[in-house]
Design an enzyme around this catalytic site. Structure first.
Site, PDB file in Angstrom:
ATOM      1  CB  CYS A 176      -6.626 -24.870   7.897  1.00  0.00           C
ATOM      2  SG  CYS A 176      -7.203 -24.915   9.608  1.00  0.00           S
TER       3      CYS A 176
ATOM      4  CG  ASP B 228      -0.206   0.102   2.509  1.00  0.00           C
ATOM      5  OD1 ASP B 228       1.042   0.209   2.506  1.00  0.00           O
ATOM      6  OD2 ASP B 228      -0.868   0.101   3.555  1.00  0.00           O
TER       7      ASP B 228
ATOM      8  CB  CYS C 173     -11.735 -25.948   7.974  1.00  0.00           C
ATOM      9  SG  CYS C 173     -10.270 -24.978   7.560  1.00  0.00           S
TER      10      CYS C 173
ATOM     11  CB  CYS D 241      -9.529 -27.787  10.785  1.00  0.00           C
ATOM     12  SG  CYS D 241     -10.290 -26.239  11.347  1.00  0.00           S
TER      13      CYS D 241
ATOM     14  CG  ASP E  89      -5.784  -5.498   2.364  1.00  0.00           C
ATOM     15  OD1 ASP E  89      -6.435  -4.769   1.599  1.00  0.00           O
ATOM     16  OD2 ASP E  89      -5.346  -5.107   3.465  1.00  0.00           O
TER      17      ASP E  89
ATOM     18  CG  HIS F 248      -9.803 -21.945  11.182  1.00  0.00           C
ATOM     19  ND1 HIS F 248     -10.299 -22.944  10.388  1.00  0.00           N
ATOM     20  CD2 HIS F 248     -10.857 -21.135  11.474  1.00  0.00           C
ATOM     21  CE1 HIS F 248     -11.595 -22.775  10.218  1.00  0.00           C
ATOM     22  NE2 HIS F 248     -11.965 -21.681  10.865  1.00  0.00           N
TER      23      HIS F 248
END
Lengths: 377, 377
Positions: free
Chosen positions: B312, B90, B310, B315, B271, B341
């Site tokens: 991930c 940015d 999930c 998880c 974002d 997660h």
């Protein structure tokens, strides 16, 4: 189930293998500390990758939070923290005599206040064994009284006698639960006390040895503020007293140089929070430059790894310039990377010691290593 | 070097591929935020494993610490933070107008005080481009003025005009450095402002579009406190104004439901710090139960993963009971696991949206998903 095989010696230094229900532990070895059921910030895969074979967890902390009955209900500590290797729990003795607000030490146990919320609790030899049975570590330590470093002879003697009485009660409770069945296989280890008094140390070690055929020994009451020479002398004394076919766990040690000194005096197992605590302050160990503070300005554009000779993930992937930035910026990744490095540093030092003991080159290597490490600082 | 290929649409929702010098980015996509050159607590391998293709870093923070010249000297942001994929920086506009102590907004730039040490600094359109050139991200944002959410029409108009003047100067500086050579290939994106005023938004988008053929557009000044309906209306308006063959980056969004609403209105890149900030408070997103606070007592013996659907690492390996313990105990591993997660939750949501847009089933799926998610909370 539990067995220690002495494989080589070099002077008093020992290389061996400690077998447990969750795997063999080549010794000497350093055990990372997972106080609350996690080696701070790391996942078990990372702990394994840094070569650690056995980890420690703290009974006092897990008893208070989340509670040993919940851990048992969730399948025990191995399942709870997703660590399939060997685990050792301390007895909480050290914590209730130091961390907690003690209300009363009685012969049947200790009434203390939680450091979390001030609530009142009682640890007795029996209740501590119940807690450690519920947590389900492979190796559990007996409930002992650890007097402070500067304690006088009378205090040390009193603590020895109480620790001995408590040990018998721990052993009786442990065996009663064994007979009852339904528990995982565990080994109960006594903790040797006696502060820096040679005769008290000798008497205590002998009285403990006379009580039972223990699968190993914890050496307590050292690294609590006494002079280093006192620690080395006591370890030399104990090396002559303890059976050679049982592992010796020096509790709460240590820094890299202390680890080597203690290995040289016959100790096999070690634990200490220094690797992760130092990491939280941005302090790392290196073989050529001793202990370094990664915050200092000279590292701002240093493109070398923390320790060029190290094989850890942090040293393989990152340079000092980036890690210094993370430390200065207060980024948690700094703590994670430096923890990995410091833990690997100790684990690797013990691995190297083991190899040298096997080759018969330990003594010479230790002297050189210590000289280089100490002159660097 | 930079190219956006629109591959499918479903209503206003778009699926495409944004090509950059460090790889292709399938859109829509969520970009994890690495403010200080690290996605808080995670290593790049973990960020990659959760499916993220592009990350964001903050110019304001890196300018102050460790300094853009040092980052350049160390090989640029990709080398510095060990992330080989695309990076976006940015412009620091949002930060100097919100985080820092502003001393003076002048037409040539902003004089501000560092939030770190109070030292005085000046950002001009030219200096910001110099900083972003030194950092070396693939996509860099133009220096803009972002007025607060409740700004009145006069303030919004003034900010639009200043942002437009600054954009021209950013573009001129960017091109001058391009001609000079020696810089990595970068794309400069303008930031569209205009607050919640339809005519100001339309005028600004047209004026920006008239200035140059931009490789993409940043949509700023939303998600800064305005009503959700205002945000959706502005996005619908901009969808009609912006060229369909350029990616649109909605800055600072968002939460899962906001992400889906914005994808439905033609946005491609997102974002937000919410995934990692929420993780620091033990708050996780789930598809069936909405947003949950992992501290609550009902999770103490819950052996399900955070989100059973999930994929991930958190998880796959851990249950709520253990993660709740880590959260309550203040263990950093909790933040790490819940960050993984939450980030995966958003990345996966965008992946699923992309797939549905390709299949032409996005609209229906979005309605069902939002209804389930919102009714669960």
């Amino acid at each position: 189930m539990f067995d220690y095989r002495l494989e080589a010696t070099n002077g008093a230094a020992r290389a061996g293998t400690f077998s447990t229900p969750h795997g063999d532990v080549p010794t000497p070895t350093f055990m990372p500390v997972g106080t609350q059921g996690t080696v701070k910030g790391l996942i078990p895969e990372e702990v394994e990758a840094l070569g650690a074979r056995m980890v420690l967890a703290n009974t006092y902390h897990l008893y208070l939070r989340p509670g040993h009955e919940l851990v048992r209900e969730l399948g025990g500590l191995h399942a709870f923290m997703r660590w399939d290797g060997p685990i050792l729990t301390d007895s909480g003795g050290y914590q209730v005599f130091s961390l907690a607000g003690i209300r009363q030490v009685r012969d049947d146990g200790v009434v203390f206040k939680s450091h979390l919320d001030g609530s009142s609790h009682t640890f007795t030899p029996e209740s501590v064994i119940d807690v450690e049975r519920a947590l389900g570590a492979d190796v559990i330590m007996a409930f002992d009284e650890c007097p402070p470093g500067g304690a006088d002879r009378a205090h040390a003697l009193e603590a020895n006698e109480r620790t001995l009485r408590w040990l018998r009660r721990c052993r009786d409770r442990f065996q009663a639960l064994e007979t009852e069945g339904g528990h995982p296989a565990q080994a109960l280890l006594p903790v040797l006390q006696g502060n820096v008094f040679d005769d008290l140390r000798r008497d205590h070690a002998r009285a403990v040895g006379d009580m039972d055929d223990w699968p190993g020994y914890g050496i307590g009451g050292l690294s609590v503020g006494e002079a280093k020479d006192d620690m080395w002398r006591i370890l030399e004394l104990l090396d002559g007293e303890l059976p050679s076919d049982r592992p010796r766990y020096l509790m709460g040690v240590g820094y890299p140089d202390d680890l080597l000194e203690a290995i040289a005096r016959g100790c096999d197992l070690f634990d200490c929070v220094a690797p992760t605590r130092n990491a939280r302050h941005g302090t790392a160990w290196t073989s050529e430059e001793g202990q370094v503070n990664l915050k200092v300005a000279r590292f701002r554009d240093d493109t070398r790894p923390i320790d060029p000779g190290c094989d850890c993930h942090a040293c393989a992937r990152y340079d000092r310039a980036y890690i210094r930035h993370l430390v200065v910026a207060g980024e948690w990744l700094a703590v994670r990377l430096v923890s990995i490095h410091n833990l690997r540093f100790l684990v690797r030092l013990a691995e190297e010691a083991r190899r040298r003991i096997g080759e018969g080159t330990f003594e010479r290597w230790r002297t050189d290593w210590l000289e280089r490490y100490r002159s660097a600082g």
